[in-house]
Enzyme design. Structure first.
Site, mmCIF file in Angstrom:
data_model
loop_
_atom_site.group_PDB
_atom_site.id
_atom_site.type_symbol
_atom_site.label_atom_id
_atom_site.label_comp_id
_atom_site.label_asym_id
_atom_site.label_seq_id
_atom_site.Cartn_x
_atom_site.Cartn_y
_atom_site.Cartn_z
ATOM 1 N N ASP A 66 -22.140 -33.666 24.262
ATOM 2 C CA ASP A 66 -21.361 -32.577 24.861
ATOM 3 C C ASP A 66 -19.867 -32.789 24.630
ATOM 4 O OD1 ASP A 66 -21.386 -30.202 26.825
ATOM 5 O OD2 ASP A 66 -19.876 -31.540 27.664
ATOM 6 N N TYR A 70 -11.277 -31.664 24.547
ATOM 7 C CA TYR A 70 -11.417 -33.128 24.555
ATOM 8 C C TYR A 70 -10.766 -33.778 23.328
ATOM 9 C CZ TYR A 70 -15.247 -31.948 27.859
ATOM 10 O OH TYR A 70 -16.010 -31.441 28.873
ATOM 11 N N LYS A 78 -16.971 -26.418 23.156
ATOM 12 C CA LYS A 78 -16.524 -25.373 24.083
ATOM 13 C C LYS A 78 -15.140 -24.881 23.697
ATOM 14 C CE LYS A 78 -18.417 -28.334 27.748
ATOM 15 N NZ LYS A 78 -18.049 -29.685 27.330
ATOM 16 N N HIS A 97 -15.513 -22.490 28.131
ATOM 17 C CA HIS A 97 -15.297 -23.675 28.972
ATOM 18 C C HIS A 97 -14.952 -23.323 30.423
ATOM 19 C CE1 HIS A 97 -13.841 -28.109 28.388
ATOM 20 N NE2 HIS A 97 -14.336 -27.967 29.592
ATOM 21 N N SER A 125 -19.504 -21.953 31.013
ATOM 22 C CA SER A 125 -19.316 -23.114 31.878
ATOM 23 C C SER A 125 -18.393 -22.713 33.014
ATOM 24 C CB SER A 125 -18.700 -24.263 31.063
ATOM 25 O OG SER A 125 -18.441 -25.377 31.894
ATOM 26 N N GLN A 136 -22.925 -24.442 32.303
ATOM 27 C CA GLN A 136 -22.608 -25.851 32.574
ATOM 28 C C GLN A 136 -21.654 -25.920 33.758
ATOM 29 O OE1 GLN A 136 -19.898 -29.239 30.482
ATOM 30 N NE2 GLN A 136 -21.626 -28.580 29.213
ATOM 31 N N LEU A 142 -22.450 -38.295 37.486
ATOM 32 C CA LEU A 142 -22.258 -39.613 38.118
ATOM 33 C C LEU A 142 -21.122 -39.579 39.134
ATOM 34 C CD1 LEU A 142 -22.359 -41.744 34.809
ATOM 35 C CD2 LEU A 142 -24.280 -41.148 36.319
ATOM 36 N N LYS A 191 -18.706 -42.428 44.044
ATOM 37 C CA LYS A 191 -19.602 -42.559 45.204
ATOM 38 C C LYS A 191 -20.435 -43.840 45.128
ATOM 39 C CE LYS A 191 -18.684 -38.576 47.242
ATOM 40 N NZ LYS A 191 -18.149 -38.518 48.610
ATOM 41 N N SER A 195 -20.209 -42.301 29.283
ATOM 42 C CA SER A 195 -19.723 -43.677 29.353
ATOM 43 C C SER A 195 -19.267 -44.112 27.980
ATOM 44 C CB SER A 195 -20.812 -44.627 29.857
ATOM 45 O OG SER A 195 -20.302 -45.947 29.881
#
Ligand SMILES: NC(=O)c1ccc[n+]([C@@H]2O[C@H](COP(=O)([O-])OP(=O)(O)OC[C@H]3O[C@@H](n4cnc5c(N)ncnc54)[C@H](OP(=O)(O)O)[C@@H]3O)[C@@H](O)[C@H]2O)c1
Length: 283
Positions: free
Chosen positions: A51, A56, A81, A116, A147, A170, A199, A204, A240
């Site tokens: 994605d 980005y 996007k 986006h 999105s 999204q 995540l 959290k 990640s």
């Protein structure tokens, strides 16, 4: 959702022959060679869905990683996007083509192209969608979606869309931000719901309810969150850059969260207040 989920699972898109891998890999904030390496690691451990986004700044790197992975192009699902319209339908369309060229070369394609954000105003949203429809017709993307769209934005599209419903929406989704209204609406219309920030960016990790469930299953809190998203019927996009975490986040197919524990996690919902990026506007 049963325990029979597998990393190879595919989900059909509405009114389309295209299927999307149920587990995705996010690359927001992964730049340059780090993006290439992270993406190649993800593909090596079994993710088949990446994605990206114009925003980005790593579309070329994603394309490079997929080529260098040695996997056939049709075994990897690539999303990008577009954030804002470019001033005219033609200019917007050219911005889309630039992305596809960057990712997949002049003769290549992407699998999914998303709008986006919902924040371009009604005429901007229309211009973006019509440019995406043209890209789809020309075969440079295999599916198109949105999105951060609420119910009102998807309903509004009916006035001008040739392709409706959008194949995907999204949105931010995790136990603290379940966006139940738009989730239900999308499911009713067959729109595939992708979960971004699944995540919760690890914010959290010390939540006592989440930690207790992770301990009970002998899993990390991140693994519980990915598995929770899968069992909700969402397409999670964990991100990640760390090779161990990339592998661990996808190692979620040897256990199942019971329906009682799903309810415990469901009860963490804080509505829009639980969003760390944004909650959609439905009306
Ligand atoms: N459409 C949109 O508006 C939108 C908005 C946000 C995100 N997204 C998409 O969704 C993807 C995921 O969302 P996100 O990147 O915001 O957040 P996320 O996936 O919830 O979390 C990523 C963060 O958690 C860390 N992390 C990953 N695995 C971990 C683990 N096992 N233990 C501890 N920490 C861990 C990562 O650090 P390391 O890299 O160091 O592991 C990174 O800082 C994005 O990459 C992007 O593709 C879309």
């Amino acid at each position: 959702m049963s325990g029979k989920l597998a990393i190879t699972d595919l989900v059909p898109l509405p009114n389309s022959t295209v299927q999307i891998p149920r587990l995705g890999f996010g690359v927001y904030r992964a730049v340059g060679d780090k993006c290439v390496e992270a993406t190649k690691t993800a593909l090596k451990v079994g993710y088949r869905h990446i994605d990206s986004a114009q925003f980005y700044g790593n579309e070329a790197e994603v394309g490079r990683a997929v080529r260098e992975s040695g996997l056939p192009r049709n075994e990897v699902f690539i999303t990008t996007k577009i954030m804002t319209p470019a001033g005219s339908p033609d200019a917007t369309y050219r911005k889309l083509v630039e992305s596809v060229d960057k990712i997949a070369g002049k003769d290549g394609y992407v699998d999914l192209f998303l709008i986006h954000s919902s924040k371009s105003g009604e005429s901007g949203r229309k211009e973006l969608w019509q440019a995406l429809e043209r890209l789809l017709e020309e075969g440079r993307t295999r599916s198109i979606g949105v999105s951060n769209y609420g119910v009102k934005h998807i309903e509004e599209m009916k006035a001008y869309a040739k392709v409706w419903p959008p194949h995907v929406n999204q949105i931010e989704l995790h136990p603290w931000c379940q966006q139940r209204v738009i989730d239900k609406y999308c499911k009713e219309h067959g729109i595939v719901v992708e979960a971004y920030s699944p995540l919760v960016r690890n914010y959290k990790a010390n939540d006592p309810t989440l930690v207790a469930i992770a301990q009970k299953y002998g899993k990390t809190t991140a693994q519980i969150l990915v598995r929770y998203a899968l069992q909700k019927g969402w397409v999670p996009l964990p991100k990640s850059e760390n090779p161990e975490r990339i592998a661990a986040n996808a190692d979620v197919y040897d256990f199942e969260i019971t329906s009682d524990d799903m309810t415990v996690l469901d009860n963490l919902d804080q509505g829009a207040a639980g969003a760390i990026v944004e909650a959609v506007v439905n009306e």
